[in-house]
Design an enzyme around this catalytic site. Structure first.
Site: not given
Length: 252
Positions: A9-11, A97, A99, A169, A175, A215, A236-237
């Site tokens: 997920n590059w967001k 998600h 967010e 999640e 994050g 994470s 994610g990151g």
């Protein structure tokens, strides 16, 4: 049993040149990805069309969306329909998600519609669920996660639910650098699978991919993926770097 899945997920990260470079590096690293792992990337929406052209001959990597509306077409400025996504070759779509739940007030009813809309076009939803820190500390996290799943998913037909990927999640681990322990993650993954088996049957429960999305990185993926009911990760990151993403894919 479902195929193992690693989805990036590059967001809302990377400008176009940076995103193209990352895609180029991923394709160049094809031989480093296990053939028995479903690899998915979910870039920002403006890049999907161009990426679809590049990936046309790369059947080992699937394209996913980060969001979708629940109507095929009409006067909905700024939205992206499942029909449009399908026409570009998108195979997966993230729904719900945390967010989007928190920042855009997406409720259970809307998420249910989004899931159904994707399924109508044979796009596999990656349905996200998970609890905030205060919910976990209050020791009602099991009930909280089960309500998210029950209210949004349990009206689906068995053959529809079988197409889903569910991403657990824990919001307190997204994050933040914190990660649920392998035992904590397995507890919820097992609960989800057991609840699906109870509502539907064991066959459906074993067809649904249940992946971890809090994470997850190259350092903890192996321990997480070794758990019986964890079928992969929503990354994610760590998906924004070729080296860490390939390492995670090799953690099974």
């Amino acid at each position: 049993m479902t195929r193992k899945i690693v989805a990036g997920n590059w967001k809302m990260n990377l400008d176009y040149d940076e995103a193209k470079l990352l895609l180029k590096n991923l394709i160049a690293s094809k031989d480093q990805f296990p053939s028995d792992v479903e690899v998915v990337i979910c870039p920002s929406a403006p890049y999907i069309s161009a990426f679809a052209e590049v990936l046309r001959d790369q059947d080992w990597i699937s394209l996913g969306s980060q969001n979708n509306y629940f109507i095929d077409e009409g006067a909905f400025t700024g939205e992206i329909s499942p029909k449009q996504l399908k026409s570009l070759g998108v195979k997966f779509g993230i729904v719900g998600h945390s967010e989007r739940r928190d920042n855009f007030d997406e409720d259970y009813s809307m998420l249910s519609k989004k899931v159904k809309a994707l399924l109508k076009h044979n796009v596999r939803p990656i349905f996200c669920c998970g609890e905030q820190l205060q919910v976990r500390d209050s020791n009602v996290y099991k009930e909280f996660v089960m309500k998210q799943i029950q209210d949004s998913l349990f009206k689906l037909k068995p053959e529809e639910l079988a197409q889903l990927v569910i991403a657990y999640e824990p919001i307190w681990a997204i994050g933040t650098g914190k990660t649920a322990t392998a035992d904590q993650a397995q507890e919820i993954h097992h609960l989800i699978r057991s609840r699906i088996a109870s509502e539907y049957n064991d066959k459906i429960a074993n067809q649904v991919g249940i992946i971890y999305g809090g994470s997850c990185n190259a350092d903890n993926a192996k321990e997480l993926f070794s758990q019986k009911d964890i079928d992969g990760g929503l990354i994610g990151g760590a998906s924004l770097k070729t080296e860490s993403f390939t390492a995670i894919a090799n953690s099974f």
